[in-house]
Design an enzyme around this catalytic site. Structure first.
Site, PDB file in Angstrom:
ATOM      1  N   HIS A  63      -7.171  -6.040  -0.651  1.00  0.00           N
ATOM      2  CA  HIS A  63      -6.068  -5.067  -0.712  1.00  0.00           C
ATOM      3  C   HIS A  63      -4.745  -5.787  -0.572  1.00  0.00           C
ATOM      4  O   HIS A  63      -4.496  -6.434   0.443  1.00  0.00           O
ATOM      5  CB  HIS A  63      -6.252  -4.044   0.401  1.00  0.00           C
TER       6      HIS A  63
ATOM      7  N   ASP B  73      -8.794  -4.246  -6.063  1.00  0.00           N
ATOM      8  CA  ASP B  73      -8.274  -3.664  -4.820  1.00  0.00           C
ATOM      9  C   ASP B  73      -9.058  -2.391  -4.505  1.00  0.00           C
ATOM     10  O   ASP B  73      -9.167  -1.500  -5.340  1.00  0.00           O
ATOM     11  CB  ASP B  73      -6.792  -3.330  -5.004  1.00  0.00           C
TER      12      ASP B  73
ATOM     13  N   SER C 134       0.831  -1.193   0.000  1.00  0.00           N
ATOM     14  CA  SER C 134       0.000   0.000   0.000  1.00  0.00           C
ATOM     15  C   SER C 134       0.872   1.253   0.000  1.00  0.00           C
ATOM     16  O   SER C 134       1.694   1.437  -0.899  1.00  0.00           O
ATOM     17  CB  SER C 134      -0.962  -0.051   1.182  1.00  0.00           C
TER      18      SER C 134
END
Length: 524
Positions: free
Chosen positions: A493, A465, A236
Site C-alpha cells: 500500500h 495495492d 491513502s
C-alpha cells in the site's frame, strides 16, 4: 476499511509505520449497475471556492501559531482555530493541533511540507513524529519545515469518541460472517451500539468532520504558516483530502503528491467491492511467496491457500483459540481476519504473517494474529484504543451515503463480494453496513475532482495495492486537469519511501525542484 474493517484505513504492525496510510474505509460504492464508468459519468465535479477569503473567515486566516515545546525533542506544537461550521462561522470553533520540525538545512528553505498518513482517522502528528520527520529523505527535511495537522475529530484535534476499551474489545470480536438470523441480529446490534456511542459521546462535532471541512481547515493552516501555496504529501485517504483541497483551492496548489490514490467519483458499494478485490490480489501475492517456503502453513500450492485459510477461519468461528491475552481475549474468526488483512498492506509483514499463521494453525496459539489485529485497531497492551476507528467511521459516514441500507441489501450483494474475494468477501460485505445506522446523515456525494488551473499534481498508484486499487489512481489522474500519473509496479500500500529508488527519486525531484515526472512514468 471499517466499521470494524472499514476499508478506508490502513496500518500493519507498528513496526511497519513507514508504510503508514490508513485503510480507505468501507463506505463507498458504484452505481446501481455496479459499474465504475457509470458512477463516474453521473458524478458532478467538485466546485472551487471563490479565490477571495470571505470576510467572516478573515480572523481565522490571520492567525499565527504560538509554537511551544511538544515534549518530543526537535518538535514544536501549536493550536489553531477553525469554524466548526463554515456555513455559520459565528456558531463556534474547533481546535486544530499542529506540529512541526523545522528545516535542518543546508540549502534555502522551501516552506512548509504538510503530511497526512491517511485513514481517515490516522494521526498526522503521530506519523510526523514517529516516521516522516526521520524517514523522509534528508535533503527534503533540510529544505522544508515538516508539518502535520490532525484533522478535526482525529487524535489531538477534538477527537471523536464512541466506545471504551472493553466495549471496543467486544465490538472487534463480533462475528462479521453471520451463519443464521440470530448472528445477523447480533452483528446489526453491534453496529447500532457503535453508532449510538459515537452520537452520544461526540454530538457537537459529528456533523462537521467531513473531508471538505478538513480540506478547508488545511487552507487556514497553510495561511497561518505563511505559505502562499500548499506543499503536501498525502497517502491513502490523505490523497482524497489532498485532491479535495486542490478542487476547492486550485490556485493555491503548490507541490502535491497523492500516493495510493482514491477515486472520489465512486460511491460506497463500488469502493468496498474494489477494495475487496484488492485484498484478494494482495493475498494471492502473499500466497505465491508463502508456498516458496517449506513451512508455509497454507499448503504447498498457491491455488489451495485461500481454501485452506477459509477453512481455518471457519474453525475459529466455531471454536476460538487461546491467544495469551491478559484480558482473556481469544482469537476468533473476526480478529484473525483483521490480522491477516493488516499484513496485506506491506509485503514486509509477510514473514510475520506466515509465522503468526503457523503458530495459530499448527500450534493452537493465536497470539501472533491477535498482535497484528491489535496494531490495525491501534489497541495498546493496557486495552486502550486510539480514536482511529471512531474518526474513521465518522468521516466516512459523513462523506458518502451508506453502502447498504440494511442486512437484506448486504445479503443480495454477497455473491458479488465473494466473487471478488472468496477469502474476505463475505466479511468485507458485512463490514460495509456500519454507516446504515449512523446518527448523522451523510452530507457528501460521489464527485469528480478537476482542479482546473492547479499546478502539476503527482498521483501515485501501486499495481497490486490492496487498499487503494491501481484503477483508482488512474481514475483520479484522469479527473485532475494537471495530474501526472506515476506508477509503481509492485506490492503493498503506497509507494513513496518503501524501497523503490525510481519512485523516491521522481518524488524528491518534484518536491525539491518543482519538476514533476513525465505523465505515465512507471517504476519497479
Amino acid at each position: 476499511m471499517h466499521s470494524r474493517l472499514t476499508p478506508r484505513r490502513t496500518r500493519t504492525a507498528a513496526a511497519l509505520l513507514a508504510a503508514a496510510s490508513l485503510l480507505v474505509s468501507a463506505c463507498s460504492a458504484g452505481g446501481a449497475d455496479g459499474s465504475t464508468a457509470s458512477t463516474a459519468a453521473r458524478a458532478a465535479a467538485l466546485a472551487a471556492l471563490p479565490a477571495a477569503t470571505p470576510s467572516e473567515l478573515a480572523a481565522y486566516y490571520a492567525q499565527r501559531p504560538a509554537w511551544r515545546s511538544c515534549g518530543v525533542p526537535g518538535f514544536e506544537c501549536a493550536t489553531l482555530k477553525a469554524p466548526l461550521d463554515y456555513a455559520k462561522p459565528a456558531a463556534g470553533d474547533v481546535r486544530l493541533a499542529v506540529a512541526r520540525k523545522k528545516a535542518t538545512g543546508p540549502g534555502k528553505r522551501l516552506g512548509s511540507l504538510l503530511v497526512n498518513p491517511g485513514g481517515p482517522g490516522g494521526s498526522a502528528i503521530g506519523y510526523l513524529q514517529q516516521y516522516a520527520a526521520i524517514g523522509y529523505p534528508a535533503e527534503v527535511r533540510a529544505r522544508y519545515d515538516m508539518v502535520a495537522v490532525d484533522p478535526r475529530g482525529v487524535a489531538r484535534s477534538e477527537p471523536v469518541e464512541c466506545l471504551d476499551g472493553r466495549e471496543m474489545d467486544a465490538y472487534t470480536q463480533t462475528d462479521t460472517t453471520p451463519d443464521d438470523a440470530h448472528e445477523r441480529d447480533l452483528l446489526v446490534d453491534a453496529y447500532k451500539d457503535f453508532a449510538e456511542g459515537c452520537g452520544a459521546d461526540s454530538p457537537r462535532l459529528l456533523r462537521h468532520v467531513s473531508t471538505v471541512e478538513a480540506a478547508r481547515d488545511m487552507d487556514i493552516v497553510r495561511a497561518a504558516l505563511g505559505d502562499a501555496k500548499l506543499t503536501y504529501v498525502g497517502a491513502s485517504y490523505g490523497t482524497f483530502l489532498g485532491a479535495t483541497y486542490a478542487g476547492l483551492f486550485p490556485e493555491r496548489v503548490g507541490r502535491l503528491v497523492l500516493d495510493g490514490a482514491m477515486d472520489p467519483s465512486l460511491d460506497a458499494r463500488r469502493m468496498n467491492l474494489d477494495q475487496t478485490a484488492g485484498f484478494e490480489t494482495a493475498f494471492r501475492s502473499f500466497t505465491q511467496d508463502c508456498v516458496r517456503h517449506p513451512d508455509c502453513p497454507l499448503g504447498t500450492k498457491a491455488a489451495d491457500a485461500g481454501r485452506n485459510l477459509r477453512a481455518f477461519f471457519d474453525k475459529l468461528d466455531a471454536r476460538p483459540i487461546p491467544a495469551g491475552d491478559a484480558d482473556g481475549r481469544k482469537l476468533g474468526e473476526a480478529l484473525a481476519t483483521t490480522g491477516v488483512i493488516a499484513a496485506m498492506y506491506d509485503e514486509g509483514a509477510w514473514e510475520q504473517l506466515r509465522d503468526a499463521l503457523t503458530s495459530a494453525m499448527k500450534q493452537n496459539d493465536g497470539a501472533g494474529l491477535l498482535a497484528l489485529s491489535d496494531s490495525y485497531y491501534e489497541r495498546d497492551p493496557s486495552g486502550r484504543y486510539s480514536n482511529l476507528m471512531f474518526a474513521n467511521a465518522a468521516v466516512n459516514c459523513l462523506d458518502l451515503p451508506p453502502a447498504f441500507d440494511g442486512p437484506d441489501a448486504v445479503e443480495k450483494s454477497l455473491p458479488a463480494f465473494e466473487k471478488a474475494s472468496p477469502v474476505f468477501g463475505e466479511g468485507l460485505a458485512w463490514a460495509s453496513l456500519t454507516c446504515a445506522y449512523w446518527p448523522v446523515r451523510a452530507t457528501g456525494e460521489p464527485h469528480r475532482i478537476v482542479a482546473k488551473g492547479a499546478a502539476p499534481i503527482v498521483v501515485v498508484g501501486t499495481t497490486r495495492d490492496p487498499a487503494t486499487p491501481y484503477r483508482w489512481a488512474r481514475a483520479l489522474a484522469g479527473q485532475l486537469s494537471s495530474a501526472r500519473l506515476l506508477t509503481y509496479e509492485g506490492d503493498g500500500h503506497t509507494a513513496y519511501g518503501r524501497g523503490s529508488t525510481c519512485i523516491d527519486s521522481a518524488i524528491d525531484t518534484y518536491l525539491l525542484h518543482g519538476t514533476p515526472p513525465a505523465n505515465g512514468k512507471r517504476c519497479s
